[in-house]
Design an enzyme around this catalytic site. Structure first.
Site, PDB file in Angstrom:
ATOM      1  N   LYS A 195      72.360  13.521  81.212  1.00 40.82           N
ATOM      2  CA  LYS A 195      71.764  14.288  80.119  1.00 40.82           C
ATOM      3  C   LYS A 195      72.854  15.033  79.353  1.00 40.82           C
ATOM      4  O   LYS A 195      74.008  15.077  79.777  1.00 40.82           O
ATOM      5  CB  LYS A 195      70.723  15.260  80.665  1.00 40.82           C
ATOM      6  CG  LYS A 195      71.282  16.302  81.624  1.00 40.82           C
ATOM      7  CD  LYS A 195      70.179  17.203  82.161  1.00 40.82           C
ATOM      8  CE  LYS A 195      70.765  18.243  83.117  1.00 40.82           C
ATOM      9  NZ  LYS A 195      69.724  19.182  83.604  1.00 40.82           N
TER      10      LYS A 195
ATOM     11  N   MET B 143      88.020  30.643  65.392  1.00 39.92           N
ATOM     12  CA  MET B 143      87.179  29.464  65.249  1.00 39.92           C
ATOM     13  C   MET B 143      87.945  28.162  65.456  1.00 39.92           C
ATOM     14  O   MET B 143      87.466  27.246  66.127  1.00 39.92           O
ATOM     15  CB  MET B 143      86.504  29.445  63.874  1.00 39.92           C
ATOM     16  CG  MET B 143      85.555  28.270  63.686  1.00 39.92           C
ATOM     17  SD  MET B 143      84.742  28.254  62.079  1.00 39.92           S
ATOM     18  CE  MET B 143      83.609  29.635  62.264  1.00 39.92           C
TER      19      MET B 143
ATOM     20  N   TYR C 160      92.858  38.602  65.645  1.00 39.76           N
ATOM     21  CA  TYR C 160      91.834  39.503  65.129  1.00 39.76           C
ATOM     22  C   TYR C 160      91.690  40.752  65.994  1.00 39.76           C
ATOM     23  O   TYR C 160      91.724  40.697  67.222  1.00 39.76           O
ATOM     24  CB  TYR C 160      90.476  38.798  65.079  1.00 39.76           C
ATOM     25  CG  TYR C 160      90.314  37.819  63.953  1.00 39.76           C
ATOM     26  CD1 TYR C 160      90.471  38.209  62.633  1.00 39.76           C
ATOM     27  CD2 TYR C 160      89.968  36.498  64.224  1.00 39.76           C
ATOM     28  CE1 TYR C 160      90.309  37.308  61.595  1.00 39.76           C
ATOM     29  CE2 TYR C 160      89.790  35.577  63.199  1.00 39.76           C
ATOM     30  CZ  TYR C 160      89.959  35.994  61.880  1.00 39.76           C
ATOM     31  OH  TYR C 160      89.791  35.094  60.861  1.00 39.76           O
TER      32      TYR C 160
ATOM     33  N   ARG D  28      60.411  27.278  87.024  1.00 35.52           N
ATOM     34  CA  ARG D  28      60.810  26.716  85.732  1.00 35.52           C
ATOM     35  C   ARG D  28      59.795  25.630  85.412  1.00 35.52           C
ATOM     36  O   ARG D  28      58.675  25.926  85.024  1.00 35.52           O
ATOM     37  CB  ARG D  28      62.256  26.218  85.783  1.00 35.52           C
ATOM     38  CG  ARG D  28      62.809  25.827  84.417  1.00 35.52           C
ATOM     39  CD  ARG D  28      64.285  25.462  84.470  1.00 35.52           C
ATOM     40  NE  ARG D  28      64.544  24.292  85.300  1.00 35.52           N
ATOM     41  CZ  ARG D  28      65.741  23.706  85.396  1.00 35.52           C
ATOM     42  NH1 ARG D  28      66.771  24.197  84.715  1.00 35.52           N
ATOM     43  NH2 ARG D  28      65.909  22.650  86.163  1.00 35.52           N
TER      44      ARG D  28
END
Length: 393
Positions: free
Chosen positions: A55, A333, A274, A152
């Site tokens: 998956k 990013m 940053y 679940r």
């Protein structure tokens, strides 16, 4: 399906593609390692058959290539999350039994019937719809998921037992598999494992003659009591930990790298990236690599300060020229900055590649540094990596 030679100079390219050797970020997927890991889990599964969970696009590594390699190695049962994944996999595993964990819903039935996919039914609502669908299309196999304590997906134990004894259910209804999932399989000492095992045994006894499956990767390591008829390894196939330290028995399946696009010198006291959260304690050399959080290299791997040889520090590392190098400052990013001061001058240069995860930086080590798990880090790998698949021997 993608087919790339092990030789970086001989890779076939699609129109508009750049060579693997020139890609800003690249990912090598070792299909041989994945096959070997499946064989290891098969051996650990004893007399149980061993499926393959592919998956999430083969845990981020490519369902087509991964599925075909495992099918060629002998895997006959596969698990996917959604029917679209099953439809894709069917082209590469033509005779496999493919289970779809999200089950069948209105509007999806045709993709199941046309591709011979087995829905895993997890609620009374899904059962009701399945009964109506097979009344129209004809008899069709299904699996039942039972919740034994995870809370679940799955029928409750009471619902499953009632279904087993329901004489009014369609006469042709006969599931091919009963499955459940362990909540604490990653903790062998947890009492939850034995409690779920006991409940699962009660359910499987009510469905006498139907195959049963309880264990994913972690459960396989719990031993024979948990294996039943079919095991379902997932993360273990890709070289990740399902219990602490279990990846030591497995092979790393993926190596992610990024090109160094600049090497710069910075003085002691200067700040990096940053927020100026990283202030250098010494004159430093910094390597800027072309991968960031848009490539699944999580921002939480960011380094918070300058490395001190004796200090334990937060943040992740890269690996280059035989050296582990810490991340300096915040990951952005598209870029990550590494402090390469301790790598001898002249050893690396612009254009070289730094390992993000792989044989020298294990997946789970990087995940721990990011405050997450290997599953998330692996499935976060983005589409910007130029991929190369090395084939099994």
């Amino acid at each position: 399906m993608s087919e790339y030679s092990n030789d970086l100079n001989e890779e076939p390219l699609q129109e508009g593609e750049i060579p693997f050797s020139a890609a800003p970020a690249r990912l090598t997927v070792d299909l041989g390692a994945i096959v070997d890991n499946w064989k290891t889990m098969r051996a650990l599964s004893g007399s149980a058959r061993t499926a393959a969970v592919v998956k999430a696009d083969g845990y981020g590594l490519g369902i087509e290539d991964v599925g075909e390699a495992l099918y060629g190695a002998g895997a006959a049962d596969f698990f996917v999350a959604v029917p679209e994944e099953g439809e894709t996999l069917r082209r590469f595993a033509p005779n496999a039994r493919i289970f779809v964990l999200s089950g069948m819903w209105p509007g999806t039935e045709e993709i199941f019937f046309e591709n011979d996919l087995v829905p895993v039914l997890a609620s009374t609502e899904q059962l009701s719809f399945f009964f109506s669908a097979v009344a129209e299309y004809g008899d069709f196999p299904c699996a039942l998921q039972v919740d034994t304590g995870f809370n679940r997906l799955g029928l409750t134990v009471e619902e499953a037992l009632a279904l087993a004894g329901d004489v009014s259910r369609p006469a042709s209804f006969e599931p091919v598999l009963i499955l459940s999932h362990l909540a604490c399989g990653d903790d062998p000492a947890s009492a939850m494992n034995r409690a779920q095992l006991d409940w699962f045994r009660i359910v499987t006894a009510a469905f006498e003659g139907v195959e049963a499956s309880l264990s994913a990767s972690a459960g396989i390591f719990l031993g024979a009591d948990y294996h039943f008829d079919l095991t379902r390894p997932g993360i273990a196939l890709y070289g990740g930990d399902s219990q602490p330290g279990t990846s030591k028995q497995l092979k790393p399946a993926a190596k992610a790298e990024a090109r160094i696009v600049q090497i710069r010198h910075a003085r002691a006291g200067a700040t990096v990236s940053y927020g100026a959260t990283c202030r250098l304690a010494r004159d430093s050399r910094l390597a800027i690599a072309a991968a960031g959080y848009a490539d699944g290299y999580h921002r939480s791997l960011s380094g918070s300060g300058a490395p001190l040889r004796e200090a334990v520090r937060s943040g992740g590392h890269g690996f280059i020229a035989g050296h582990r190098v810490p991340i300096a400052g915040r990951i952005t990013m598209d870029m990550t900055i590494y402090d390469v001061t301790d790598v001898p001058e002249g050893t690396i240069r612009v254009g070289d590649y730094i390992e993000l995860i792989g044989p020298d930086l294990p997946l789970d080590e990087a995940a721990t540094a990011a405050g997450t798990i290997g599953y998330e880090l692996l499935t976060s790998l983005g589409l910007r990596y130029r991929r190369r698949y090395t084939q099994p021997d």
